[in-house]
Design a protein around this motif. Structure first.
Motif, mmCIF file in Angstrom:
data_model
loop_
_atom_site.group_PDB
_atom_site.id
_atom_site.type_symbol
_atom_site.label_atom_id
_atom_site.label_comp_id
_atom_site.label_asym_id
_atom_site.label_seq_id
_atom_site.Cartn_x
_atom_site.Cartn_y
_atom_site.Cartn_z
ATOM 1 N N ALA A 161 -16.569 47.842 -3.126
ATOM 2 C CA ALA A 161 -15.337 48.580 -3.062
ATOM 3 C C ALA A 161 -15.551 50.182 -3.265
ATOM 4 C CB ALA A 161 -14.108 48.128 -4.196
ATOM 5 N N LEU A 162 -16.364 50.414 -4.432
ATOM 6 C CA LEU A 162 -16.697 51.830 -4.528
ATOM 7 C C LEU A 162 -17.298 52.584 -3.334
ATOM 8 C CD1 LEU A 162 -17.787 51.828 -8.232
ATOM 9 C CD2 LEU A 162 -15.727 52.828 -7.410
ATOM 10 N N GLN A 163 -18.297 51.871 -2.861
ATOM 11 C CA GLN A 163 -19.139 52.509 -1.611
ATOM 12 C C GLN A 163 -17.975 52.576 -0.282
ATOM 13 O OE1 GLN A 163 -21.887 53.607 -1.690
ATOM 14 N NE2 GLN A 163 -21.874 54.389 0.422
ATOM 15 N N THR A 164 -17.166 51.722 -0.154
ATOM 16 C CA THR A 164 -16.173 51.733 0.663
ATOM 17 C C THR A 164 -15.251 52.926 0.678
ATOM 18 O OG1 THR A 164 -16.452 49.415 1.365
ATOM 19 C CG2 THR A 164 -14.421 50.425 2.241
ATOM 20 N N ILE A 165 -14.949 52.951 -0.360
ATOM 21 C CA ILE A 165 -13.743 53.912 -0.824
ATOM 22 C C ILE A 165 -14.586 55.604 -0.930
ATOM 23 C CG2 ILE A 165 -12.409 55.212 -2.842
ATOM 24 C CD1 ILE A 165 -12.092 52.418 -3.991
ATOM 25 N N HIS A 166 -15.671 55.552 -1.198
ATOM 26 C CA HIS A 166 -16.548 56.831 -0.961
ATOM 27 C C HIS A 166 -16.772 57.090 0.614
ATOM 28 C CE1 HIS A 166 -19.715 59.435 -1.296
ATOM 29 N NE2 HIS A 166 -20.551 58.930 -0.350
ATOM 30 N N GLU A 167 -16.905 56.211 1.265
ATOM 31 C CA GLU A 167 -16.716 56.300 2.855
ATOM 32 C C GLU A 167 -15.632 56.649 3.537
ATOM 33 O OE1 GLU A 167 -18.935 52.777 4.069
ATOM 34 O OE2 GLU A 167 -20.818 53.432 2.889
ATOM 35 N N ALA A 168 -14.660 55.981 2.986
ATOM 36 C CA ALA A 168 -13.392 56.169 3.465
ATOM 37 C C ALA A 168 -12.371 56.703 2.434
ATOM 38 C CB ALA A 168 -12.664 55.059 4.171
ATOM 39 N N PRO A 169 -12.351 57.844 1.973
ATOM 40 C CA PRO A 169 -11.566 58.355 0.915
ATOM 41 C C PRO A 169 -9.986 58.196 1.322
ATOM 42 C CG PRO A 169 -13.136 59.797 1.386
ATOM 43 C CD PRO A 169 -13.270 58.958 2.411
ATOM 44 N N GLY A 170 -9.075 57.769 0.267
ATOM 45 C CA GLY A 170 -7.615 57.521 0.569
ATOM 46 C C GLY A 170 -7.544 56.179 1.493
ATOM 47 N N ILE A 171 -8.490 55.386 1.620
ATOM 48 C CA ILE A 171 -8.248 54.044 2.115
ATOM 49 C C ILE A 171 -7.248 53.312 1.594
ATOM 50 C CG2 ILE A 171 -9.965 52.813 0.985
ATOM 51 C CD1 ILE A 171 -10.788 51.402 3.230
ATOM 52 N N ASP A 172 -6.213 52.446 2.127
ATOM 53 C CA ASP A 172 -5.352 51.701 1.425
ATOM 54 C C ASP A 172 -5.945 50.453 1.055
ATOM 55 O OD1 ASP A 172 -4.960 49.545 3.218
ATOM 56 O OD2 ASP A 172 -3.866 51.021 4.627
ATOM 57 N N ARG A 230 -17.542 58.799 -8.589
ATOM 58 C CA ARG A 230 -18.665 59.363 -7.996
ATOM 59 C C ARG A 230 -19.937 59.579 -8.615
ATOM 60 N NH1 ARG A 230 -14.363 62.206 -6.010
ATOM 61 N NH2 ARG A 230 -14.516 63.958 -7.363
ATOM 62 N N ALA A 231 -19.806 59.543 -9.950
ATOM 63 C CA ALA A 231 -20.946 59.910 -10.786
ATOM 64 C C ALA A 231 -21.561 58.298 -10.889
ATOM 65 C CB ALA A 231 -20.745 60.472 -12.054
ATOM 66 N N VAL A 232 -20.841 57.414 -11.241
ATOM 67 C CA VAL A 232 -21.480 55.986 -11.435
ATOM 68 C C VAL A 232 -22.009 55.401 -10.231
ATOM 69 C CG1 VAL A 232 -19.393 54.509 -11.058
ATOM 70 C CG2 VAL A 232 -21.033 53.764 -12.803
ATOM 71 N N LEU A 233 -21.328 55.906 -9.052
ATOM 72 C CA LEU A 233 -21.766 55.506 -7.498
ATOM 73 C C LEU A 233 -23.050 56.105 -7.381
ATOM 74 C CD1 LEU A 233 -20.964 53.632 -5.241
ATOM 75 C CD2 LEU A 233 -19.853 55.742 -4.206
ATOM 76 N N GLN A 234 -23.207 57.325 -7.747
ATOM 77 C CA GLN A 234 -24.508 58.068 -7.527
ATOM 78 C C GLN A 234 -25.497 57.454 -8.328
ATOM 79 O OE1 GLN A 234 -24.037 62.353 -8.372
ATOM 80 N NE2 GLN A 234 -25.727 62.612 -6.802
ATOM 81 N N LYS A 235 -25.050 57.304 -9.510
ATOM 82 C CA LYS A 235 -26.131 56.400 -10.473
ATOM 83 C C LYS A 235 -26.703 55.038 -9.835
ATOM 84 C CE LYS A 235 -27.017 55.092 -15.406
ATOM 85 N NZ LYS A 235 -26.423 55.017 -16.629
ATOM 86 N N ALA A 236 -25.560 54.243 -9.392
ATOM 87 C CA ALA A 236 -26.016 52.730 -9.127
ATOM 88 C C ALA A 236 -26.500 52.780 -7.704
ATOM 89 C CB ALA A 236 -24.843 52.080 -9.175
ATOM 90 N N ALA A 237 -26.454 53.565 -6.709
ATOM 91 C CA ALA A 237 -26.627 53.615 -5.366
ATOM 92 C C ALA A 237 -28.366 53.389 -5.289
ATOM 93 C CB ALA A 237 -26.204 54.728 -4.622
ATOM 94 N N PRO A 238 -29.059 54.089 -5.906
ATOM 95 C CA PRO A 238 -30.567 53.782 -5.511
ATOM 96 C C PRO A 238 -30.872 52.612 -6.322
ATOM 97 C CG PRO A 238 -29.987 55.811 -7.149
ATOM 98 C CD PRO A 238 -28.664 55.278 -6.709
ATOM 99 N N ILE A 239 -30.350 52.198 -7.451
ATOM 100 C CA ILE A 239 -30.744 51.101 -8.048
ATOM 101 C C ILE A 239 -30.476 49.845 -7.183
ATOM 102 C CG2 ILE A 239 -30.224 49.577 -10.054
ATOM 103 C CD1 ILE A 239 -29.531 52.088 -11.588
#
Length: 147
Positions: free
Chosen positions: A40-51, A100-109
């Motif tokens: 969900a976070l990754q999708t929201i990041h890729e499509a800000p304001g998605i419903d 955004r911060a938690v997504l940035q921390k989690a993404a490489p892991i």
């Protein structure tokens, strides 16, 4: 047919292994996040304001249940919701700075653990597996993973 030759059984087992690997790695990193929350976070990041309805579609999650996922993300301070001015019944979802911060921390892991999930396969086999799994999901689930 032996159980270990049944696609459904093997898919279930692979899902168990994938979920356990994800959970272990997130816990080791001190991140309280499920794989659905990451999707969900990754999708929201890729499509800000998605419903929420489109979010549910993009991550192949039940529309009735996505609200609970977004509730939990909102309680963690990772997303905000707002009324869609074009459709007052719909809720738009956006990442917060903490999200955004938690997504940035989690993404490489999460990127690194992908290899662990299919560690018994060669690079070529991994690519073939991903292509075949995406094809099966698109045909069987009526879901296009590229959208």
């Amino acid at each position: 047919m032996p159980i270990n030759a049944m696609p459904g059984h093997l898919i279930r087992r692979l899902h168990q292994l994938s979920t356990a690997t994800f959970s272990e790695q997130m816990k080791a990193a001190g991140i309280d996040m499920t794989s659905v929350q990451f999707a969900a976070l990754q999708t929201i990041h890729e499509a800000p304001g998605i419903d929420q309805a489109r979010l549910a579609h993009h991550i192949a999650y039940d529309r009735a249940t996505i609200g609970g996922v977004v509730d939990r993300l909102e309680r963690k301070g990772w997303v905000t919701r707002s009324i869609n001015p074009e459709d007052k019944r719909a809720r738009r979802v956006a990442l917060t700075g903490r999200g955004r911060a938690v997504l940035q921390k989690a993404a490489p892991i999460i990127s690194a653990l992908q290899g662990n999930i299919l560690s018994g396969l060669s690079d070529a086999e991994c690519a073939q597996f991903i292509a075949l799994a995406a094809k099966a999901v698109a045909v069987e689930g009526g879901f296009d993973p590229s959208r």
